[in-house]
Design an enzyme around this catalytic site. Sequence first.
Site, PDB file in Angstrom:
ATOM      1  N   GLY A 227      -8.902  -4.175 -11.835  1.00  0.00           N
ATOM      2  CA  GLY A 227      -9.018  -3.252 -10.707  1.00  0.00           C
ATOM      3  C   GLY A 227      -9.797  -2.007 -11.041  1.00  0.00           C
ATOM      4  N   THR A 228      -9.050  -0.942 -11.364  1.00  0.00           N
ATOM      5  CA  THR A 228      -9.658   0.356 -11.602  1.00  0.00           C
ATOM      6  C   THR A 228     -10.754   0.307 -12.659  1.00  0.00           C
ATOM      7  OG1 THR A 228      -7.604   1.382 -10.907  1.00  0.00           O
ATOM      8  CG2 THR A 228      -9.091   2.748 -12.201  1.00  0.00           C
TER       9      THR A 228
ATOM     10  N   GLY B 137      -2.582  -4.399 -13.227  1.00  0.00           N
ATOM     11  CA  GLY B 137      -2.134  -3.052 -13.542  1.00  0.00           C
ATOM     12  C   GLY B 137      -2.681  -2.572 -14.875  1.00  0.00           C
TER      13      GLY B 137
ATOM     14  N   CYS C  18       0.841  -1.196   0.000  1.00  0.00           N
ATOM     15  CA  CYS C  18       0.000   0.000   0.000  1.00  0.00           C
ATOM     16  C   CYS C  18       0.878   1.248   0.000  1.00  0.00           C
ATOM     17  CB  CYS C  18      -0.932   0.030   1.209  1.00  0.00           C
ATOM     18  SG  CYS C  18      -1.931   1.530   1.216  1.00  0.00           S
TER      19      CYS C  18
END
Lengths: 361, 290
Positions: free
Chosen positions: A276-277, A254, A141
């Site tokens: 993810g995003t 990613g 993180c």
Amino acid sequence: MRAPSRKSREPKVDLSVRIGPMELRNPVLTASGTFGYGDEYAHVVPLPSLGGVITKTVTLEPRAGNPPQRIAETAGGMLNTIGLENVGLLRFRSEKLPRLRSLGAVIVASIGGETPGELERLLGALGGEPGIAGFEINFSCPNIARGGARYWAVPRRLERTLARLRPLTRGAILAKLSPDVTSVGDLAIACEQGGADAVTAVNTFVGMALDLARRSSKLSRATGGLSGPAIKPLALQRCCEAARAVRIPVIGSGGILSGLDALEFMAVGAAAVQVGTASFIRPRAALQVLEEMEAFLRERGVRRIDDWRGSAMPSGDAVDEDPGRKPGLRAVTIVRADRSPRNRRGVRSPAFSRGRESRRA
Amino acid sequence: MTVAVSAWRQVRGRVDQQADFGAGHRWLELRVTAELEPPDPGQFIQLLIPSHASGAFLPRPMSVASVRPLRDGLMLGFLYVPIGVGTHALAALPAGAEVEALGPLGRGFPLDRPGTPVLVAGGRGVAPLLFAAESLARLGRRFELLFGARDRAHLVGLDEARRRVAGRGRLHLSTDDGSAGIKGTVVEALDRLSPRPDHPMVIHACGPHAMLAAVARWAAERRVTAWVAMESVMACGTGVCRGCPLARSARGRAAFGSQPPSLLGNRDYAMCCTEGPVFDSRDLDWERIE
């Protein structure tokens, strides 16, 4: 999208993958922190159809997260400094987990700690919970003051910590790595030697964005983690490097927006991928990645995802690697001597085998 | 767990028409499919412009200014100003262009509270209040609409506002330069509507945060409830990314105190997208809001 009549007669692509003790029906997982605790998107995504759901990182105590601004859009991506806001261990176990189990998801719980001891306590509490297939340890993180990506980017610390965690669960242990290191390959080797079943490459890249009018960060902290398609080429390289370095599976992550993006990661050796995003933009993104991946492979007559995996792995002389590696990193040499995808699956490194045996004992 | 089953969906939308609306503003009519539930006043929609048509990566949260049922869906109206990459790309979309719409999101204005609804709009913050006025008029409720801007030209949507108050309420204009209505802010316009004990008022406001802070102060001093529609940078709009926190006041923390953290937020922060965008103004810490 696809004409079902003709296509359905064609054989299905075998997308199943194995990550340590986990048998996943397909290699598409949701990335931690982008899919909540799994149930937030359940009304638009049937969770059992995904390879797995990696939940938002949970810490021992609840965290309120960082002050606003926590988000800034950048070219082709976004910076975030959420700061591991989460409900904490107790609520995760008593409220989130039962709900997620009832939805039939393959659950991978992400845990985060500032010290090896905190991670031990978390895994000790959750390691035997039914219905958790695996754990992803958030070693990366970028948005917390203590116990973040910098702290964990030390190979010996990773190895020793994983060795302490290994006996605490029969589930898979995934180590999520930061890309902001000298060699993600070295960290991956340390994780393998510590007994991890897989590494996730990679978490967000540390980045900055300024508000020129105020001459300060757009975020409440100076830096944030960059995600989205902007990082895909960088993440792909880190994933490739990790996959070349270890025999345990590498999970690519990613900037994956499409099935083709996912297939790039798998072609350089990833055993699975995380979306993810993309889920922030289209909550059904992970499903779409899966459908596109399957359609692409079927059209090219690829029957098994395993036949695709590693098919574009660069050869040794095509990458920039340190020829004078330290003795502790010898494992790399062994892997390199025999790195065809088929053999990579069949052989386990000594460190990995040891870890598994001690777990059963 | 505390949030009811989410009703939002992401559906296809098509630009029906877009027009200049004065002072740099645009009015967008977006046709969306029937899977999208009709939004309430104050709720918002995440508009996602196709990547080939925009340098923006994230969807843009937009409050809804009007809703019209169609046979096979809804016509949503949006009032916006092209400011950044996303809104400029949106402004360039011709009729027929595809835009994905995710919604309805958030919690809107509680227009059913007892008392006279007083709608307070600052500049383009009028958008959700046009929708609120329309709803109130349809319910046959009387209301006041206070509309302020820097000058007459920036009272964008004034004709729509006039149409919506016709017969149902009163329109009170204010401008900084006095070119329309009273010379002053919407708060000064509020002063002229002194609350009467027999006719309690409930404020529903939208505008720049500085204006909302002033409205909150005004309301607190007079023990009037004010509901304010807040803005924030957002990524997902659904509570998942945790990207749009607003700091709670002591009262807000106390009110939230016993609840477990949820999609709505935690004890320290409310998520603008799920608990808001409309908040009881007393629940936010205005010192910590930009």
